[in-house]
Design a protein around this motif. Structure first.
Motif, short mmCIF file in Angstrom:
data_model
loop_
_atom_site.label_atom_id
_atom_site.label_comp_id
_atom_site.label_asym_id
_atom_site.label_seq_id
_atom_site.Cartn_x
_atom_site.Cartn_y
_atom_site.Cartn_z
N LEU A 141 0.53 -1.17 0.08
CA LEU A 141 0.04 -0.03 0.59
C LEU A 141 0.24 1.18 0.14
N GLN A 142 0.87 2.09 -1.03
CA GLN A 142 1.68 3.57 -0.79
C GLN A 142 0.36 4.68 -0.59
N ASN A 143 -0.31 4.65 -0.83
CA ASN A 143 -1.07 5.53 -0.63
C ASN A 143 -2.90 5.48 -0.20
N VAL A 144 -3.59 6.02 0.44
CA VAL A 144 -4.47 6.05 0.91
C VAL A 144 -5.55 7.40 0.99
#
Lengths: 191, 183
Positions: free
Chosen positions: A163-166
């Motif tokens: 996961l890099q960005n939410v």
């Protein structure tokens, strides 16, 4: 016939020249020797480090079954196909309950072979492997639950997804569903 | 060539010619003791300044070369063991990279539930308006609707108690919390 004084001066000059020559020769010979010794000692240090690493490698993996290359390729594949990845992500989204229905505006975009700055946690991996970023966008009325479902679904597969960005932002109006954007990174061992 | 010299006498007298028939020879140099001194000085200082330290360095070099031979033999033996046990370094490296990658999987689901629990422990009907998690700088930016102004400080304290939160700050005017996530 040279005078005695001149004779003495020449004698001392020759002695001085001989000494200078010896001192120069000393520094040249010894510096060459020192350089060679340093080179051998550095090589010895490197050999010692290699031996220590090899000994620990043998001790650790002597009786351990290392997964085969094909087993490891399930985590970081050695072959990349944009379409395969795209279909795979859509399939996982469907399993997580995110379907391409009206109002959802589901979008999946793939950016290939991206690099990360040195301070990023993905830098080391992106230097070693080909890193692809997958951006997933959709509208949802239950953002937290659906984000969690997507993350759990992609974390649950063999292939490594990070996961890099939410991000999502709920609208002031209750009728407009929040837009969710989730970025994952996945890696391919294409060497 | 002989050195001829002429001398004229009075006109009445006959002229005598003196001829020096001895060859014009340079006398051999006297033996110079300085040359011996120079050679002795050169030999002594060469021994003192070059040979002596050089022999010490030669011993050092020999020791280093002997150690190098021993280590090379040891390395070759261990390499043969690695081959005998069929230990594949490339696969081990790849396995290590996969483990590193899996360690970087952020447990966002846990973060969500902990953050929501922290917020609702202060105001039970509060909700998260927006969330932005960025793995690159390890921060979570939250916007939360809270009824009471005192709640912002309490929520911030609740956030700071969370295990994964390294630091937390808020700006009440934006209803915004910025959390630094610990690795």
């Amino acid at each position: 016939m040279l005078s005695k004084r001149l004779n003495d001066i020449i004698f001392i000059a020759i002695i001085v020249l001989v000494l200078i020559g010896i001192v120069i020769a000393r520094f040249m010979v010894l510096s060459t020797m020192d350089g060679r010794i340093e080179e051998i000692e550095a090589e010895n240090q490197q050999l010692e480090n290699e031996i220590a690493a090899d000994i620990s490698l043998v001790e650790e993996y002597r009786y351990e079954n290392i997964p085969t290359a094909s087993e490891l390729a399930r985590f970081i594949p050695s072959h990349y196909s944009r379409n395969t990845l795209m279909y795979f992500v859509f399939a996982q989204l469907e399993l997580a309950g995110i379907r391409d229905e009206s109002g959802r505006e589901l979008r999946v975009e793939i950016q290939e072979d991206i690099s990360y700055p040195s301070e990023s946690r993905f830098n080391e991996l992106s230097n070693r492997f080909s890193a692809n970023r997958i951006e997933i966008r959709f509208n949802t009325s239950e953002p937290i639950d659906e984000i969690d479902n997507v993350i759990e679904q992609l974390y649950g597969v063999d292939q490594v997804f990070l996961l890099q960005n939410v991000r999502y932002e709920a609208s002031e109006s209750e009728q407009v569903a929040p837009r969710v954007v989730i970025n994952f990174v996945t890696f391919y061992n294409l060497d | 060539m002989p050195n001829r010299r002429f001398q004229s006498k009075d006109a009445e007298q006959s002229d005598f010619i003196y001829v020096d028939l001895l060859p014009d020879m340079r006398r051999p140099r006297q033996f110079n003791v300085n040359i011996i001194l120079i050679v002795l000085v050169a030999v002594f200082f060469t021994w003192l300044l070059v040979y002596w330290p050089l022999s010490g360095r030669q011993n050092q070099l020999d020791e280093a070369l002997n150690l190098n031979n021993d280590l090379t033999a040891q390395r070759d033996y261990i390499e043969s063991q690695i081959d005998a046990y069929r230990i594949d370094r490339d696969r081990i490296d790849l396995l290590g990279s996969i483990e590193t990658a899996l360690d970087n999987q952020i447990n966002m689901t846990q973060y969500h539930s902990d953050l929501l629990a922290a917020i609702q422990s202060v105001e039970s009907d509060a909700r998260i308006r927006s969330i932005n998690y960025n793995a690159s700088n390890n921060t979570i930016t939250l916007r939360v609707n809270l009824q009471r102004s005192l709640s912002y400080e309490n929520v911030n304290i609740a956030f700071l108690d969370l295990e994964f939160v390294a630091n937390s700050s808020y700006t009440q005017s934006n209803q915004e919390f910025i959390l630094e996530v610990s690795d």
